[in-house]
Design a protein around this motif. Sequence first.
Motif, short mmCIF file in Angstrom:
data_model
loop_
_atom_site.label_atom_id
_atom_site.label_comp_id
_atom_site.label_asym_id
_atom_site.label_seq_id
_atom_site.Cartn_x
_atom_site.Cartn_y
_atom_site.Cartn_z
N ALA A 37 0.82 -1.22 0.00
CA ALA A 37 0.00 0.00 0.00
C ALA A 37 0.85 1.26 0.00
O ALA A 37 0.50 2.27 -0.63
CB ALA A 37 -0.93 -0.01 1.21
N GLY A 38 1.96 1.24 0.74
CA GLY A 38 2.80 2.42 0.86
C GLY A 38 2.25 3.43 1.85
O GLY A 38 1.13 3.29 2.37
N VAL A 39 3.05 4.43 2.13
CA VAL A 39 2.69 5.50 3.07
C VAL A 39 2.68 6.82 2.30
O VAL A 39 3.66 7.18 1.64
CB VAL A 39 3.72 5.58 4.22
N ALA A 40 1.58 7.53 2.37
CA ALA A 40 1.47 8.81 1.66
C ALA A 40 2.39 9.84 2.30
O ALA A 40 2.38 10.03 3.51
CB ALA A 40 0.03 9.30 1.69
N ILE A 41 3.20 10.50 1.49
CA ILE A 41 4.12 11.55 1.94
C ILE A 41 3.72 12.85 1.26
O ILE A 41 4.08 13.09 0.09
CB ILE A 41 5.59 11.19 1.61
N PRO A 42 2.98 13.72 1.96
CA PRO A 42 2.53 14.97 1.32
C PRO A 42 3.68 15.80 0.76
O PRO A 42 3.51 16.44 -0.28
CB PRO A 42 1.82 15.69 2.47
N ALA A 43 4.82 15.78 1.43
CA ALA A 43 5.96 16.58 0.95
C ALA A 43 6.46 16.10 -0.41
O ALA A 43 7.11 16.86 -1.14
CB ALA A 43 7.09 16.52 1.97
N LEU A 44 6.16 14.85 -0.75
CA LEU A 44 6.58 14.30 -2.05
C LEU A 44 5.43 14.28 -3.05
O LEU A 44 5.67 14.16 -4.25
CB LEU A 44 7.09 12.86 -1.87
N GLY A 45 4.20 14.32 -2.53
CA GLY A 45 3.07 14.10 -3.41
C GLY A 45 3.08 12.69 -3.96
O GLY A 45 2.63 12.43 -5.08
N ALA A 46 3.61 11.77 -3.18
CA ALA A 46 3.76 10.38 -3.63
C ALA A 46 3.77 9.48 -2.40
O ALA A 46 3.67 9.96 -1.26
CB ALA A 46 5.04 10.21 -4.44
N ARG A 47 3.92 8.18 -2.64
CA ARG A 47 3.94 7.22 -1.55
C ARG A 47 5.33 6.60 -1.42
O ARG A 47 6.01 6.38 -2.43
CB ARG A 47 2.89 6.11 -1.77
N ILE A 48 5.71 6.31 -0.19
CA ILE A 48 6.94 5.58 0.11
C ILE A 48 6.53 4.19 0.58
O ILE A 48 5.61 4.04 1.38
CB ILE A 48 7.77 6.30 1.19
N HIS A 49 7.21 3.17 0.08
CA HIS A 49 6.86 1.79 0.39
C HIS A 49 7.93 1.17 1.29
O HIS A 49 8.99 0.77 0.81
CB HIS A 49 6.70 1.00 -0.91
N PRO A 50 7.67 1.09 2.61
CA PRO A 50 8.66 0.52 3.53
C PRO A 50 8.74 -0.99 3.40
O PRO A 50 7.72 -1.66 3.18
CB PRO A 50 8.13 0.93 4.91
N HIS A 51 9.93 -1.53 3.53
CA HIS A 51 10.12 -2.98 3.53
C HIS A 51 10.09 -3.51 4.96
O HIS A 51 10.19 -2.75 5.93
CB HIS A 51 11.48 -3.33 2.90
N TYR A 52 9.98 -4.82 5.08
CA TYR A 52 10.03 -5.46 6.39
C TYR A 52 11.35 -5.12 7.09
O TYR A 52 12.42 -5.20 6.49
CB TYR A 52 9.91 -6.97 6.23
N GLY A 53 11.26 -4.70 8.35
CA GLY A 53 12.45 -4.39 9.11
C GLY A 53 12.99 -2.98 8.90
O GLY A 53 14.00 -2.61 9.49
N VAL A 54 12.32 -2.18 8.07
CA VAL A 54 12.74 -0.80 7.81
C VAL A 54 11.66 0.13 8.35
O VAL A 54 10.49 -0.02 8.00
CB VAL A 54 12.98 -0.54 6.31
N PHE A 55 12.05 1.07 9.17
CA PHE A 55 11.09 1.92 9.87
C PHE A 55 10.29 2.76 8.88
O PHE A 55 10.84 3.42 8.00
CB PHE A 55 11.83 2.84 10.85
N SER A 56 8.98 2.73 9.04
CA SER A 56 8.09 3.45 8.13
C SER A 56 8.04 4.94 8.49
O SER A 56 7.96 5.30 9.66
CB SER A 56 6.68 2.86 8.22
N PRO A 57 8.06 5.83 7.49
CA PRO A 57 8.03 7.28 7.75
C PRO A 57 6.61 7.77 8.05
O PRO A 57 6.07 8.65 7.37
CB PRO A 57 8.58 7.89 6.47
N VAL A 58 6.00 7.19 9.10
CA VAL A 58 4.62 7.56 9.42
C VAL A 58 4.53 8.90 10.13
O VAL A 58 3.47 9.52 10.17
CB VAL A 58 3.96 6.46 10.27
N ARG A 59 5.65 9.35 10.72
CA ARG A 59 5.65 10.66 11.37
C ARG A 59 6.07 11.72 10.36
O ARG A 59 7.25 12.06 10.23
CB ARG A 59 6.57 10.64 12.59
N GLY A 60 5.11 12.23 9.64
CA GLY A 60 5.40 13.11 8.52
C GLY A 60 5.94 14.47 8.89
O GLY A 60 6.46 15.19 8.03
N GLU A 61 5.84 14.86 10.18
CA GLU A 61 6.29 16.21 10.53
C GLU A 61 7.78 16.41 10.29
O GLU A 61 8.23 17.49 9.90
CB GLU A 61 5.91 16.55 11.98
N TYR A 62 8.59 15.36 10.53
CA TYR A 62 10.03 15.54 10.34
C TYR A 62 10.37 15.60 8.85
O TYR A 62 11.31 16.30 8.44
CB TYR A 62 10.83 14.45 11.06
#
Length: 382
Positions: A166-191
């Motif tokens: 599914a990926g994670v929506a990143i407003p700063a990119l206007g796109a989605r980032i797709h985290p792999h198993y064992g890689v921290f997901s960028p769910v905290r978009g403020e940083y």
Amino acid sequence: MQAAPPLIHWTEQGTDHAVRWHSEAGMPPPKRVAVADDTMNADTAYRLACEGTALLWRGDFQNARQLLQALARRADHKHGKGKKKPAKVAASPTEAFHLHRQAQSQRARTLAMLLIPFEPGYTIPLRRAPDVKLACNEAYGRGDDAFVISLRELLGLVGAHEWRKAGVAIPALGARIHPHYGVFSPVRGEYVQLVADTPLPKNTKVAFDIGAGTGVLSAVLARRGVPQVIATDMDRRALSCARENIARLGLDEQVQLLEADMFPPGRAPLVVCNPPWVPARPSSSIEHAVYDPESRMLKAFLAGLKDHLSEGGEGWLILSDLAEHLGLRPREHLLEWIAQAGLVVLGRHDVRPVHPKATDADDPLHAARAAEVTSLWRLGAA
């Protein structure tokens, strides 16, 4: 020579068995194993798990999932979740943190006692078992042997597979980032937004991204027009994840990925790092993105930054102050490390987190989370 994988041993119907044990958290194989099936009730299972007896499941897979949920409810009740008053009132935010981590660890150990067998080729020999071959291949690579894993870890792997799709929506990119198993997901978009909004240093032709993770910050810098971004990470899963995300976004020509400890060779007018925020010991591989024992990565970034900055360049340190509110790392220590590294603070941009825990009054660390601020520190050579 590579060490032989750990084995889990048990006796079933008078026959001794031994197969490979798999634990991403590095937990040793349980010494006591009992075979369990649909006839075992949750109270008995919970008692055995608390006593350190693992339960190798031979019943219906979906029933095992329901049993795990029942074990979780009992563990949460034991540790005070949902009660009006906790079993023990912490005397300080630091004690609250350590009590919280201790409870998390005890809960994880108990829930990890429900085990699932695998046959070669990632087949689960249980009724109504799902097909997890693709998820396992993504996380572990080719699977040619039998092994045993905790059901809780398996469900986490399946969940990570769904996140990856599914990926994670990143407003700063206007796109989605797709985290792999064992890689921290960028769910905290403020940083991520801080990196997107902070003005770039003049003539930023090259930028270094230290600890690339999913590659999200490298992608943001490339989308902002930085011609060359060199990103480093020591974790091969992270590098594979970042490489896939960068390719999906069409940024291969701008972003170069290197397997390296901290800095790549040379200097750059912009060096960005988002190190783990809490100086404590991680209990699993993915927790290395959050917990940094003795602030090792933070210290290493500050100590090496000056030697990798071009003249007039900036280092961007993205850091939450949660550790300060927990009493784990005073602000004075951070400022001392900056000065000792021959650096000065050029400016700072702050943002308050918007993740759900920041407003969850039932969270045992609510006071610290409610006060938390994430900052982008602009650092330069003194």
